[in-house]
Design an enzyme around this catalytic site. Structure first.
Site, mmCIF file in Angstrom:
data_model
loop_
_atom_site.group_PDB
_atom_site.id
_atom_site.type_symbol
_atom_site.label_atom_id
_atom_site.label_comp_id
_atom_site.label_asym_id
_atom_site.label_seq_id
_atom_site.Cartn_x
_atom_site.Cartn_y
_atom_site.Cartn_z
ATOM 1 N N GLY A 52 0.874 -1.169 0.000
ATOM 2 C CA GLY A 52 0.000 0.000 0.000
ATOM 3 C C GLY A 52 0.905 1.210 0.000
ATOM 4 O O GLY A 52 1.843 1.286 0.802
ATOM 5 N N GLU A 54 0.882 4.333 0.960
ATOM 6 C CA GLU A 54 1.094 5.143 2.164
ATOM 7 C C GLU A 54 1.667 4.311 3.312
ATOM 8 O O GLU A 54 2.541 4.785 4.049
ATOM 9 C CB GLU A 54 -0.220 5.801 2.591
ATOM 10 C CG GLU A 54 -0.846 6.683 1.516
ATOM 11 C CD GLU A 54 -1.727 5.902 0.538
ATOM 12 O OE1 GLU A 54 -2.307 6.530 -0.359
ATOM 13 O OE2 GLU A 54 -1.828 4.653 0.685
ATOM 14 N N ARG A 126 -10.310 -5.185 -4.321
ATOM 15 C CA ARG A 126 -10.419 -4.094 -3.348
ATOM 16 C C ARG A 126 -11.742 -3.336 -3.472
ATOM 17 O O ARG A 126 -12.024 -2.470 -2.635
ATOM 18 C CB ARG A 126 -9.252 -3.121 -3.526
ATOM 19 C CG ARG A 126 -9.348 -2.268 -4.776
ATOM 20 C CD ARG A 126 -8.063 -1.593 -5.183
ATOM 21 N NE ARG A 126 -7.369 -0.846 -4.136
ATOM 22 C CZ ARG A 126 -6.202 -0.242 -4.345
ATOM 23 N NH1 ARG A 126 -5.632 -0.290 -5.550
ATOM 24 N NH2 ARG A 126 -5.614 0.420 -3.375
ATOM 25 N N LYS A 244 10.187 12.869 -10.568
ATOM 26 C CA LYS A 244 10.988 11.647 -10.705
ATOM 27 C C LYS A 244 11.112 11.311 -12.187
ATOM 28 O O LYS A 244 10.114 11.259 -12.894
ATOM 29 C CB LYS A 244 10.336 10.511 -9.929
ATOM 30 C CG LYS A 244 10.234 10.781 -8.432
ATOM 31 C CD LYS A 244 9.432 9.715 -7.707
ATOM 32 C CE LYS A 244 7.960 9.801 -8.065
ATOM 33 N NZ LYS A 244 7.131 8.811 -7.329
ATOM 34 N N GLY A 246 12.905 8.537 -13.535
ATOM 35 C CA GLY A 246 13.387 7.192 -13.778
ATOM 36 C C GLY A 246 14.905 7.118 -13.742
ATOM 37 O O GLY A 246 15.557 7.659 -12.848
ATOM 38 N N ALA A 247 15.483 6.474 -14.754
ATOM 39 C CA ALA A 247 16.930 6.286 -14.792
ATOM 40 C C ALA A 247 17.693 7.593 -14.928
ATOM 41 O O ALA A 247 18.898 7.649 -14.662
ATOM 42 C CB ALA A 247 17.296 5.351 -15.936
ATOM 43 N N ALA A 298 9.488 1.168 -5.549
ATOM 44 C CA ALA A 298 10.588 2.139 -5.585
ATOM 45 C C ALA A 298 10.097 3.566 -5.383
ATOM 46 O O ALA A 298 10.763 4.378 -4.731
ATOM 47 C CB ALA A 298 11.348 2.014 -6.904
ATOM 48 N N GLY A 299 8.934 3.902 -5.953
ATOM 49 C CA GLY A 299 8.412 5.258 -5.791
ATOM 50 C C GLY A 299 8.075 5.583 -4.351
ATOM 51 O O GLY A 299 8.365 6.686 -3.862
ATOM 52 N N ASP A 300 7.470 4.628 -3.657
ATOM 53 C CA ASP A 300 7.150 4.838 -2.244
ATOM 54 C C ASP A 300 8.432 4.984 -1.427
ATOM 55 O O ASP A 300 8.521 5.821 -0.523
ATOM 56 C CB ASP A 300 6.333 3.664 -1.698
ATOM 57 C CG ASP A 300 5.047 3.446 -2.460
ATOM 58 O OD1 ASP A 300 4.494 4.421 -2.993
ATOM 59 O OD2 ASP A 300 4.592 2.279 -2.526
#
Length: 380
Positions: A52, A54, A126, A244, A246-247, A298-300
């Protein structure tokens, strides 16, 4: 390190008088990870985990030593028990989580591949979940305002009309509002009407103090092309915007404010009380070389690393580098969550000169290495 210069107002620690560093609100689900690569139809068994956006941020921040509270709603069922127990085990305060006797805890299954590829599969169960029943009337306001930072994401807004009403209330300008951190997290499949979703996410981002958005995400959600500068032009209101890439790395736009991120929130978009906003300070940091195991989470992790560094009052470059390092920890494990590097380890790597940072490459197990010597810094 004490920040100085134009960015000092934005980079100093947020309000230290509150009892919690970060409050994260959102849905957490039990995730089932495949035991081997292949189509969901062919995978014989799955390993249970948690996921999740958050709650991932909350777990990583707690593992990094911060005081964190996760607020959500889960079913009065075994999966809900597992979620609360697992998140608590990371050191997160779950005392404000509500149990719903009528709605289930959400679950999802996914394949092992990169979600950006055509062969990636993910199945969410969900709809009608306990979390989708969160609303302004049943979510504890005092708990939500108890943190120095309130972290939200666009996923919650997509769950139901009540969840959207809650996020609109939390991002509204009001005296004493915590610093609102908002990760756009555009998930087109969650919105019954995609155009509504795009409009809502832009609205919520513009009402927030700190926003995280991917360059590709901004193009998909809002049709914005032209790189970070074009995204900032579309989102001029937040006092801090992280794009963001990415690479290619990440870019931080931040606007100086006399109140800083620790106070004065709710003064209106961008925290401006009359007059024109101050010019941005722009910081760009390239990404690390990483031997990727799985790209999920990765973003979280990046958001958690950036927030951790923000809470510590680190300067702009180091905040972005801590985001990259924490993301690298997630990229080098198979699940959604990974233990962040120790603070000393991360600080040492974040302090590398530009040349050494550019040659740094990290692989599986790097956060657990007993000997952290020069072999970490090598050319690909």
């Amino acid at each position: 390190m004490t920040p100085t210069g134009p960015a000092a107002a934005e980079s100093r620690p947020v309000d230290g008088t509150r009892p919690v560093d970060v409050v994260a609100l959102g849905e957490s689900m039990v995730t089932f990870l495949p035991s081997r690569p292949g189509r969901l139809a062919d995978v014989p068994s799955f390993d249970r985990g948690i996921g999740g956006a958050e709650s991932n941020v909350a777990c990583v921040l707690a593992a990094a030593g911060h005081r964190v509270k996760w607020i959500g709603r889960v079913g009065d069922d075994g999966f809900g028990d597992h979620l609360v127990e697992a998140i608590t085990a990371y050191g997160v305060d779950t005392s404000a989580v509500r149990r719903d006797p009528h709605r289930p805890t959400g679950i999802y299954f996914r394949t092992a591949g990169d979600r950006a590829t055509d062969d990636h599969e993910v199945l969410y169960y969900r709809a009608g979940s306990a979390a989708s029943a969160m609303s302004p009337d049943n979510t504890p306001r005092a708990e939500l305002d108890s943190g120095r930072v309130l972290h939200l994401s666009g996923i919650t807004a997509a769950l139901s009309a009540d969840c959207l009403a809650l996020l609109r209330e939390l991002t509204a300008a009001r005296p004493g509002r915590p610093l609102v951190s908002f990760d756009v997290n555009h998930r087109a499949h969650l919105w019954h009407h995609p155009e509504t979703g795009r409009t809502v996410l832009l609205e919520l981002a513009r009402r927030s103090d700190l926003v995280f958005v991917g360059e590709d995400e901004a193009e998909e959600a809002w049709g914005v092309t032209g790189g970070p500068d074009a995204i900032r032009a579309a989102l001029p209101e937040p006092r801090a915007l992280v794009v963001k890439q990415g690479a290619a790395g990440a870019t931080l736009f931040e606007r100086g404010s006399g109140a800083g991120p620790g106070g004065g929130h709710g003064a209106g978009p961008g925290g401006v009380r009359g007059g024109e906003p101050r010019p941005d300070t722009v910081t760009r940091v390239p990404a690390l070389g990483v031997d990727v195991v799985a790209p999920v989470g990765a973003g979280d992790a990046f958001a958690a690393g950036f927030l951790s560094a923000t809470l510590r009052g680190l300067p702009a470059r180091d905040r972005l580098r801590h985001g990259h390092l924490t993301a690298a920890a997630a990229l080098t494990v198979p699940g959604d969550l990974a233990a962040p590097p120790s603070r000393d380890h991360a600080d040492r790597l974040a302090a590398l000169d530009d040349e050494a940072w550019g040659t740094l490459r990290l692989g599986p197990g790097w956060t657990e290495a007993v000997t952290r010597a020069d072999e970490e810094v090598r050319t690909p």
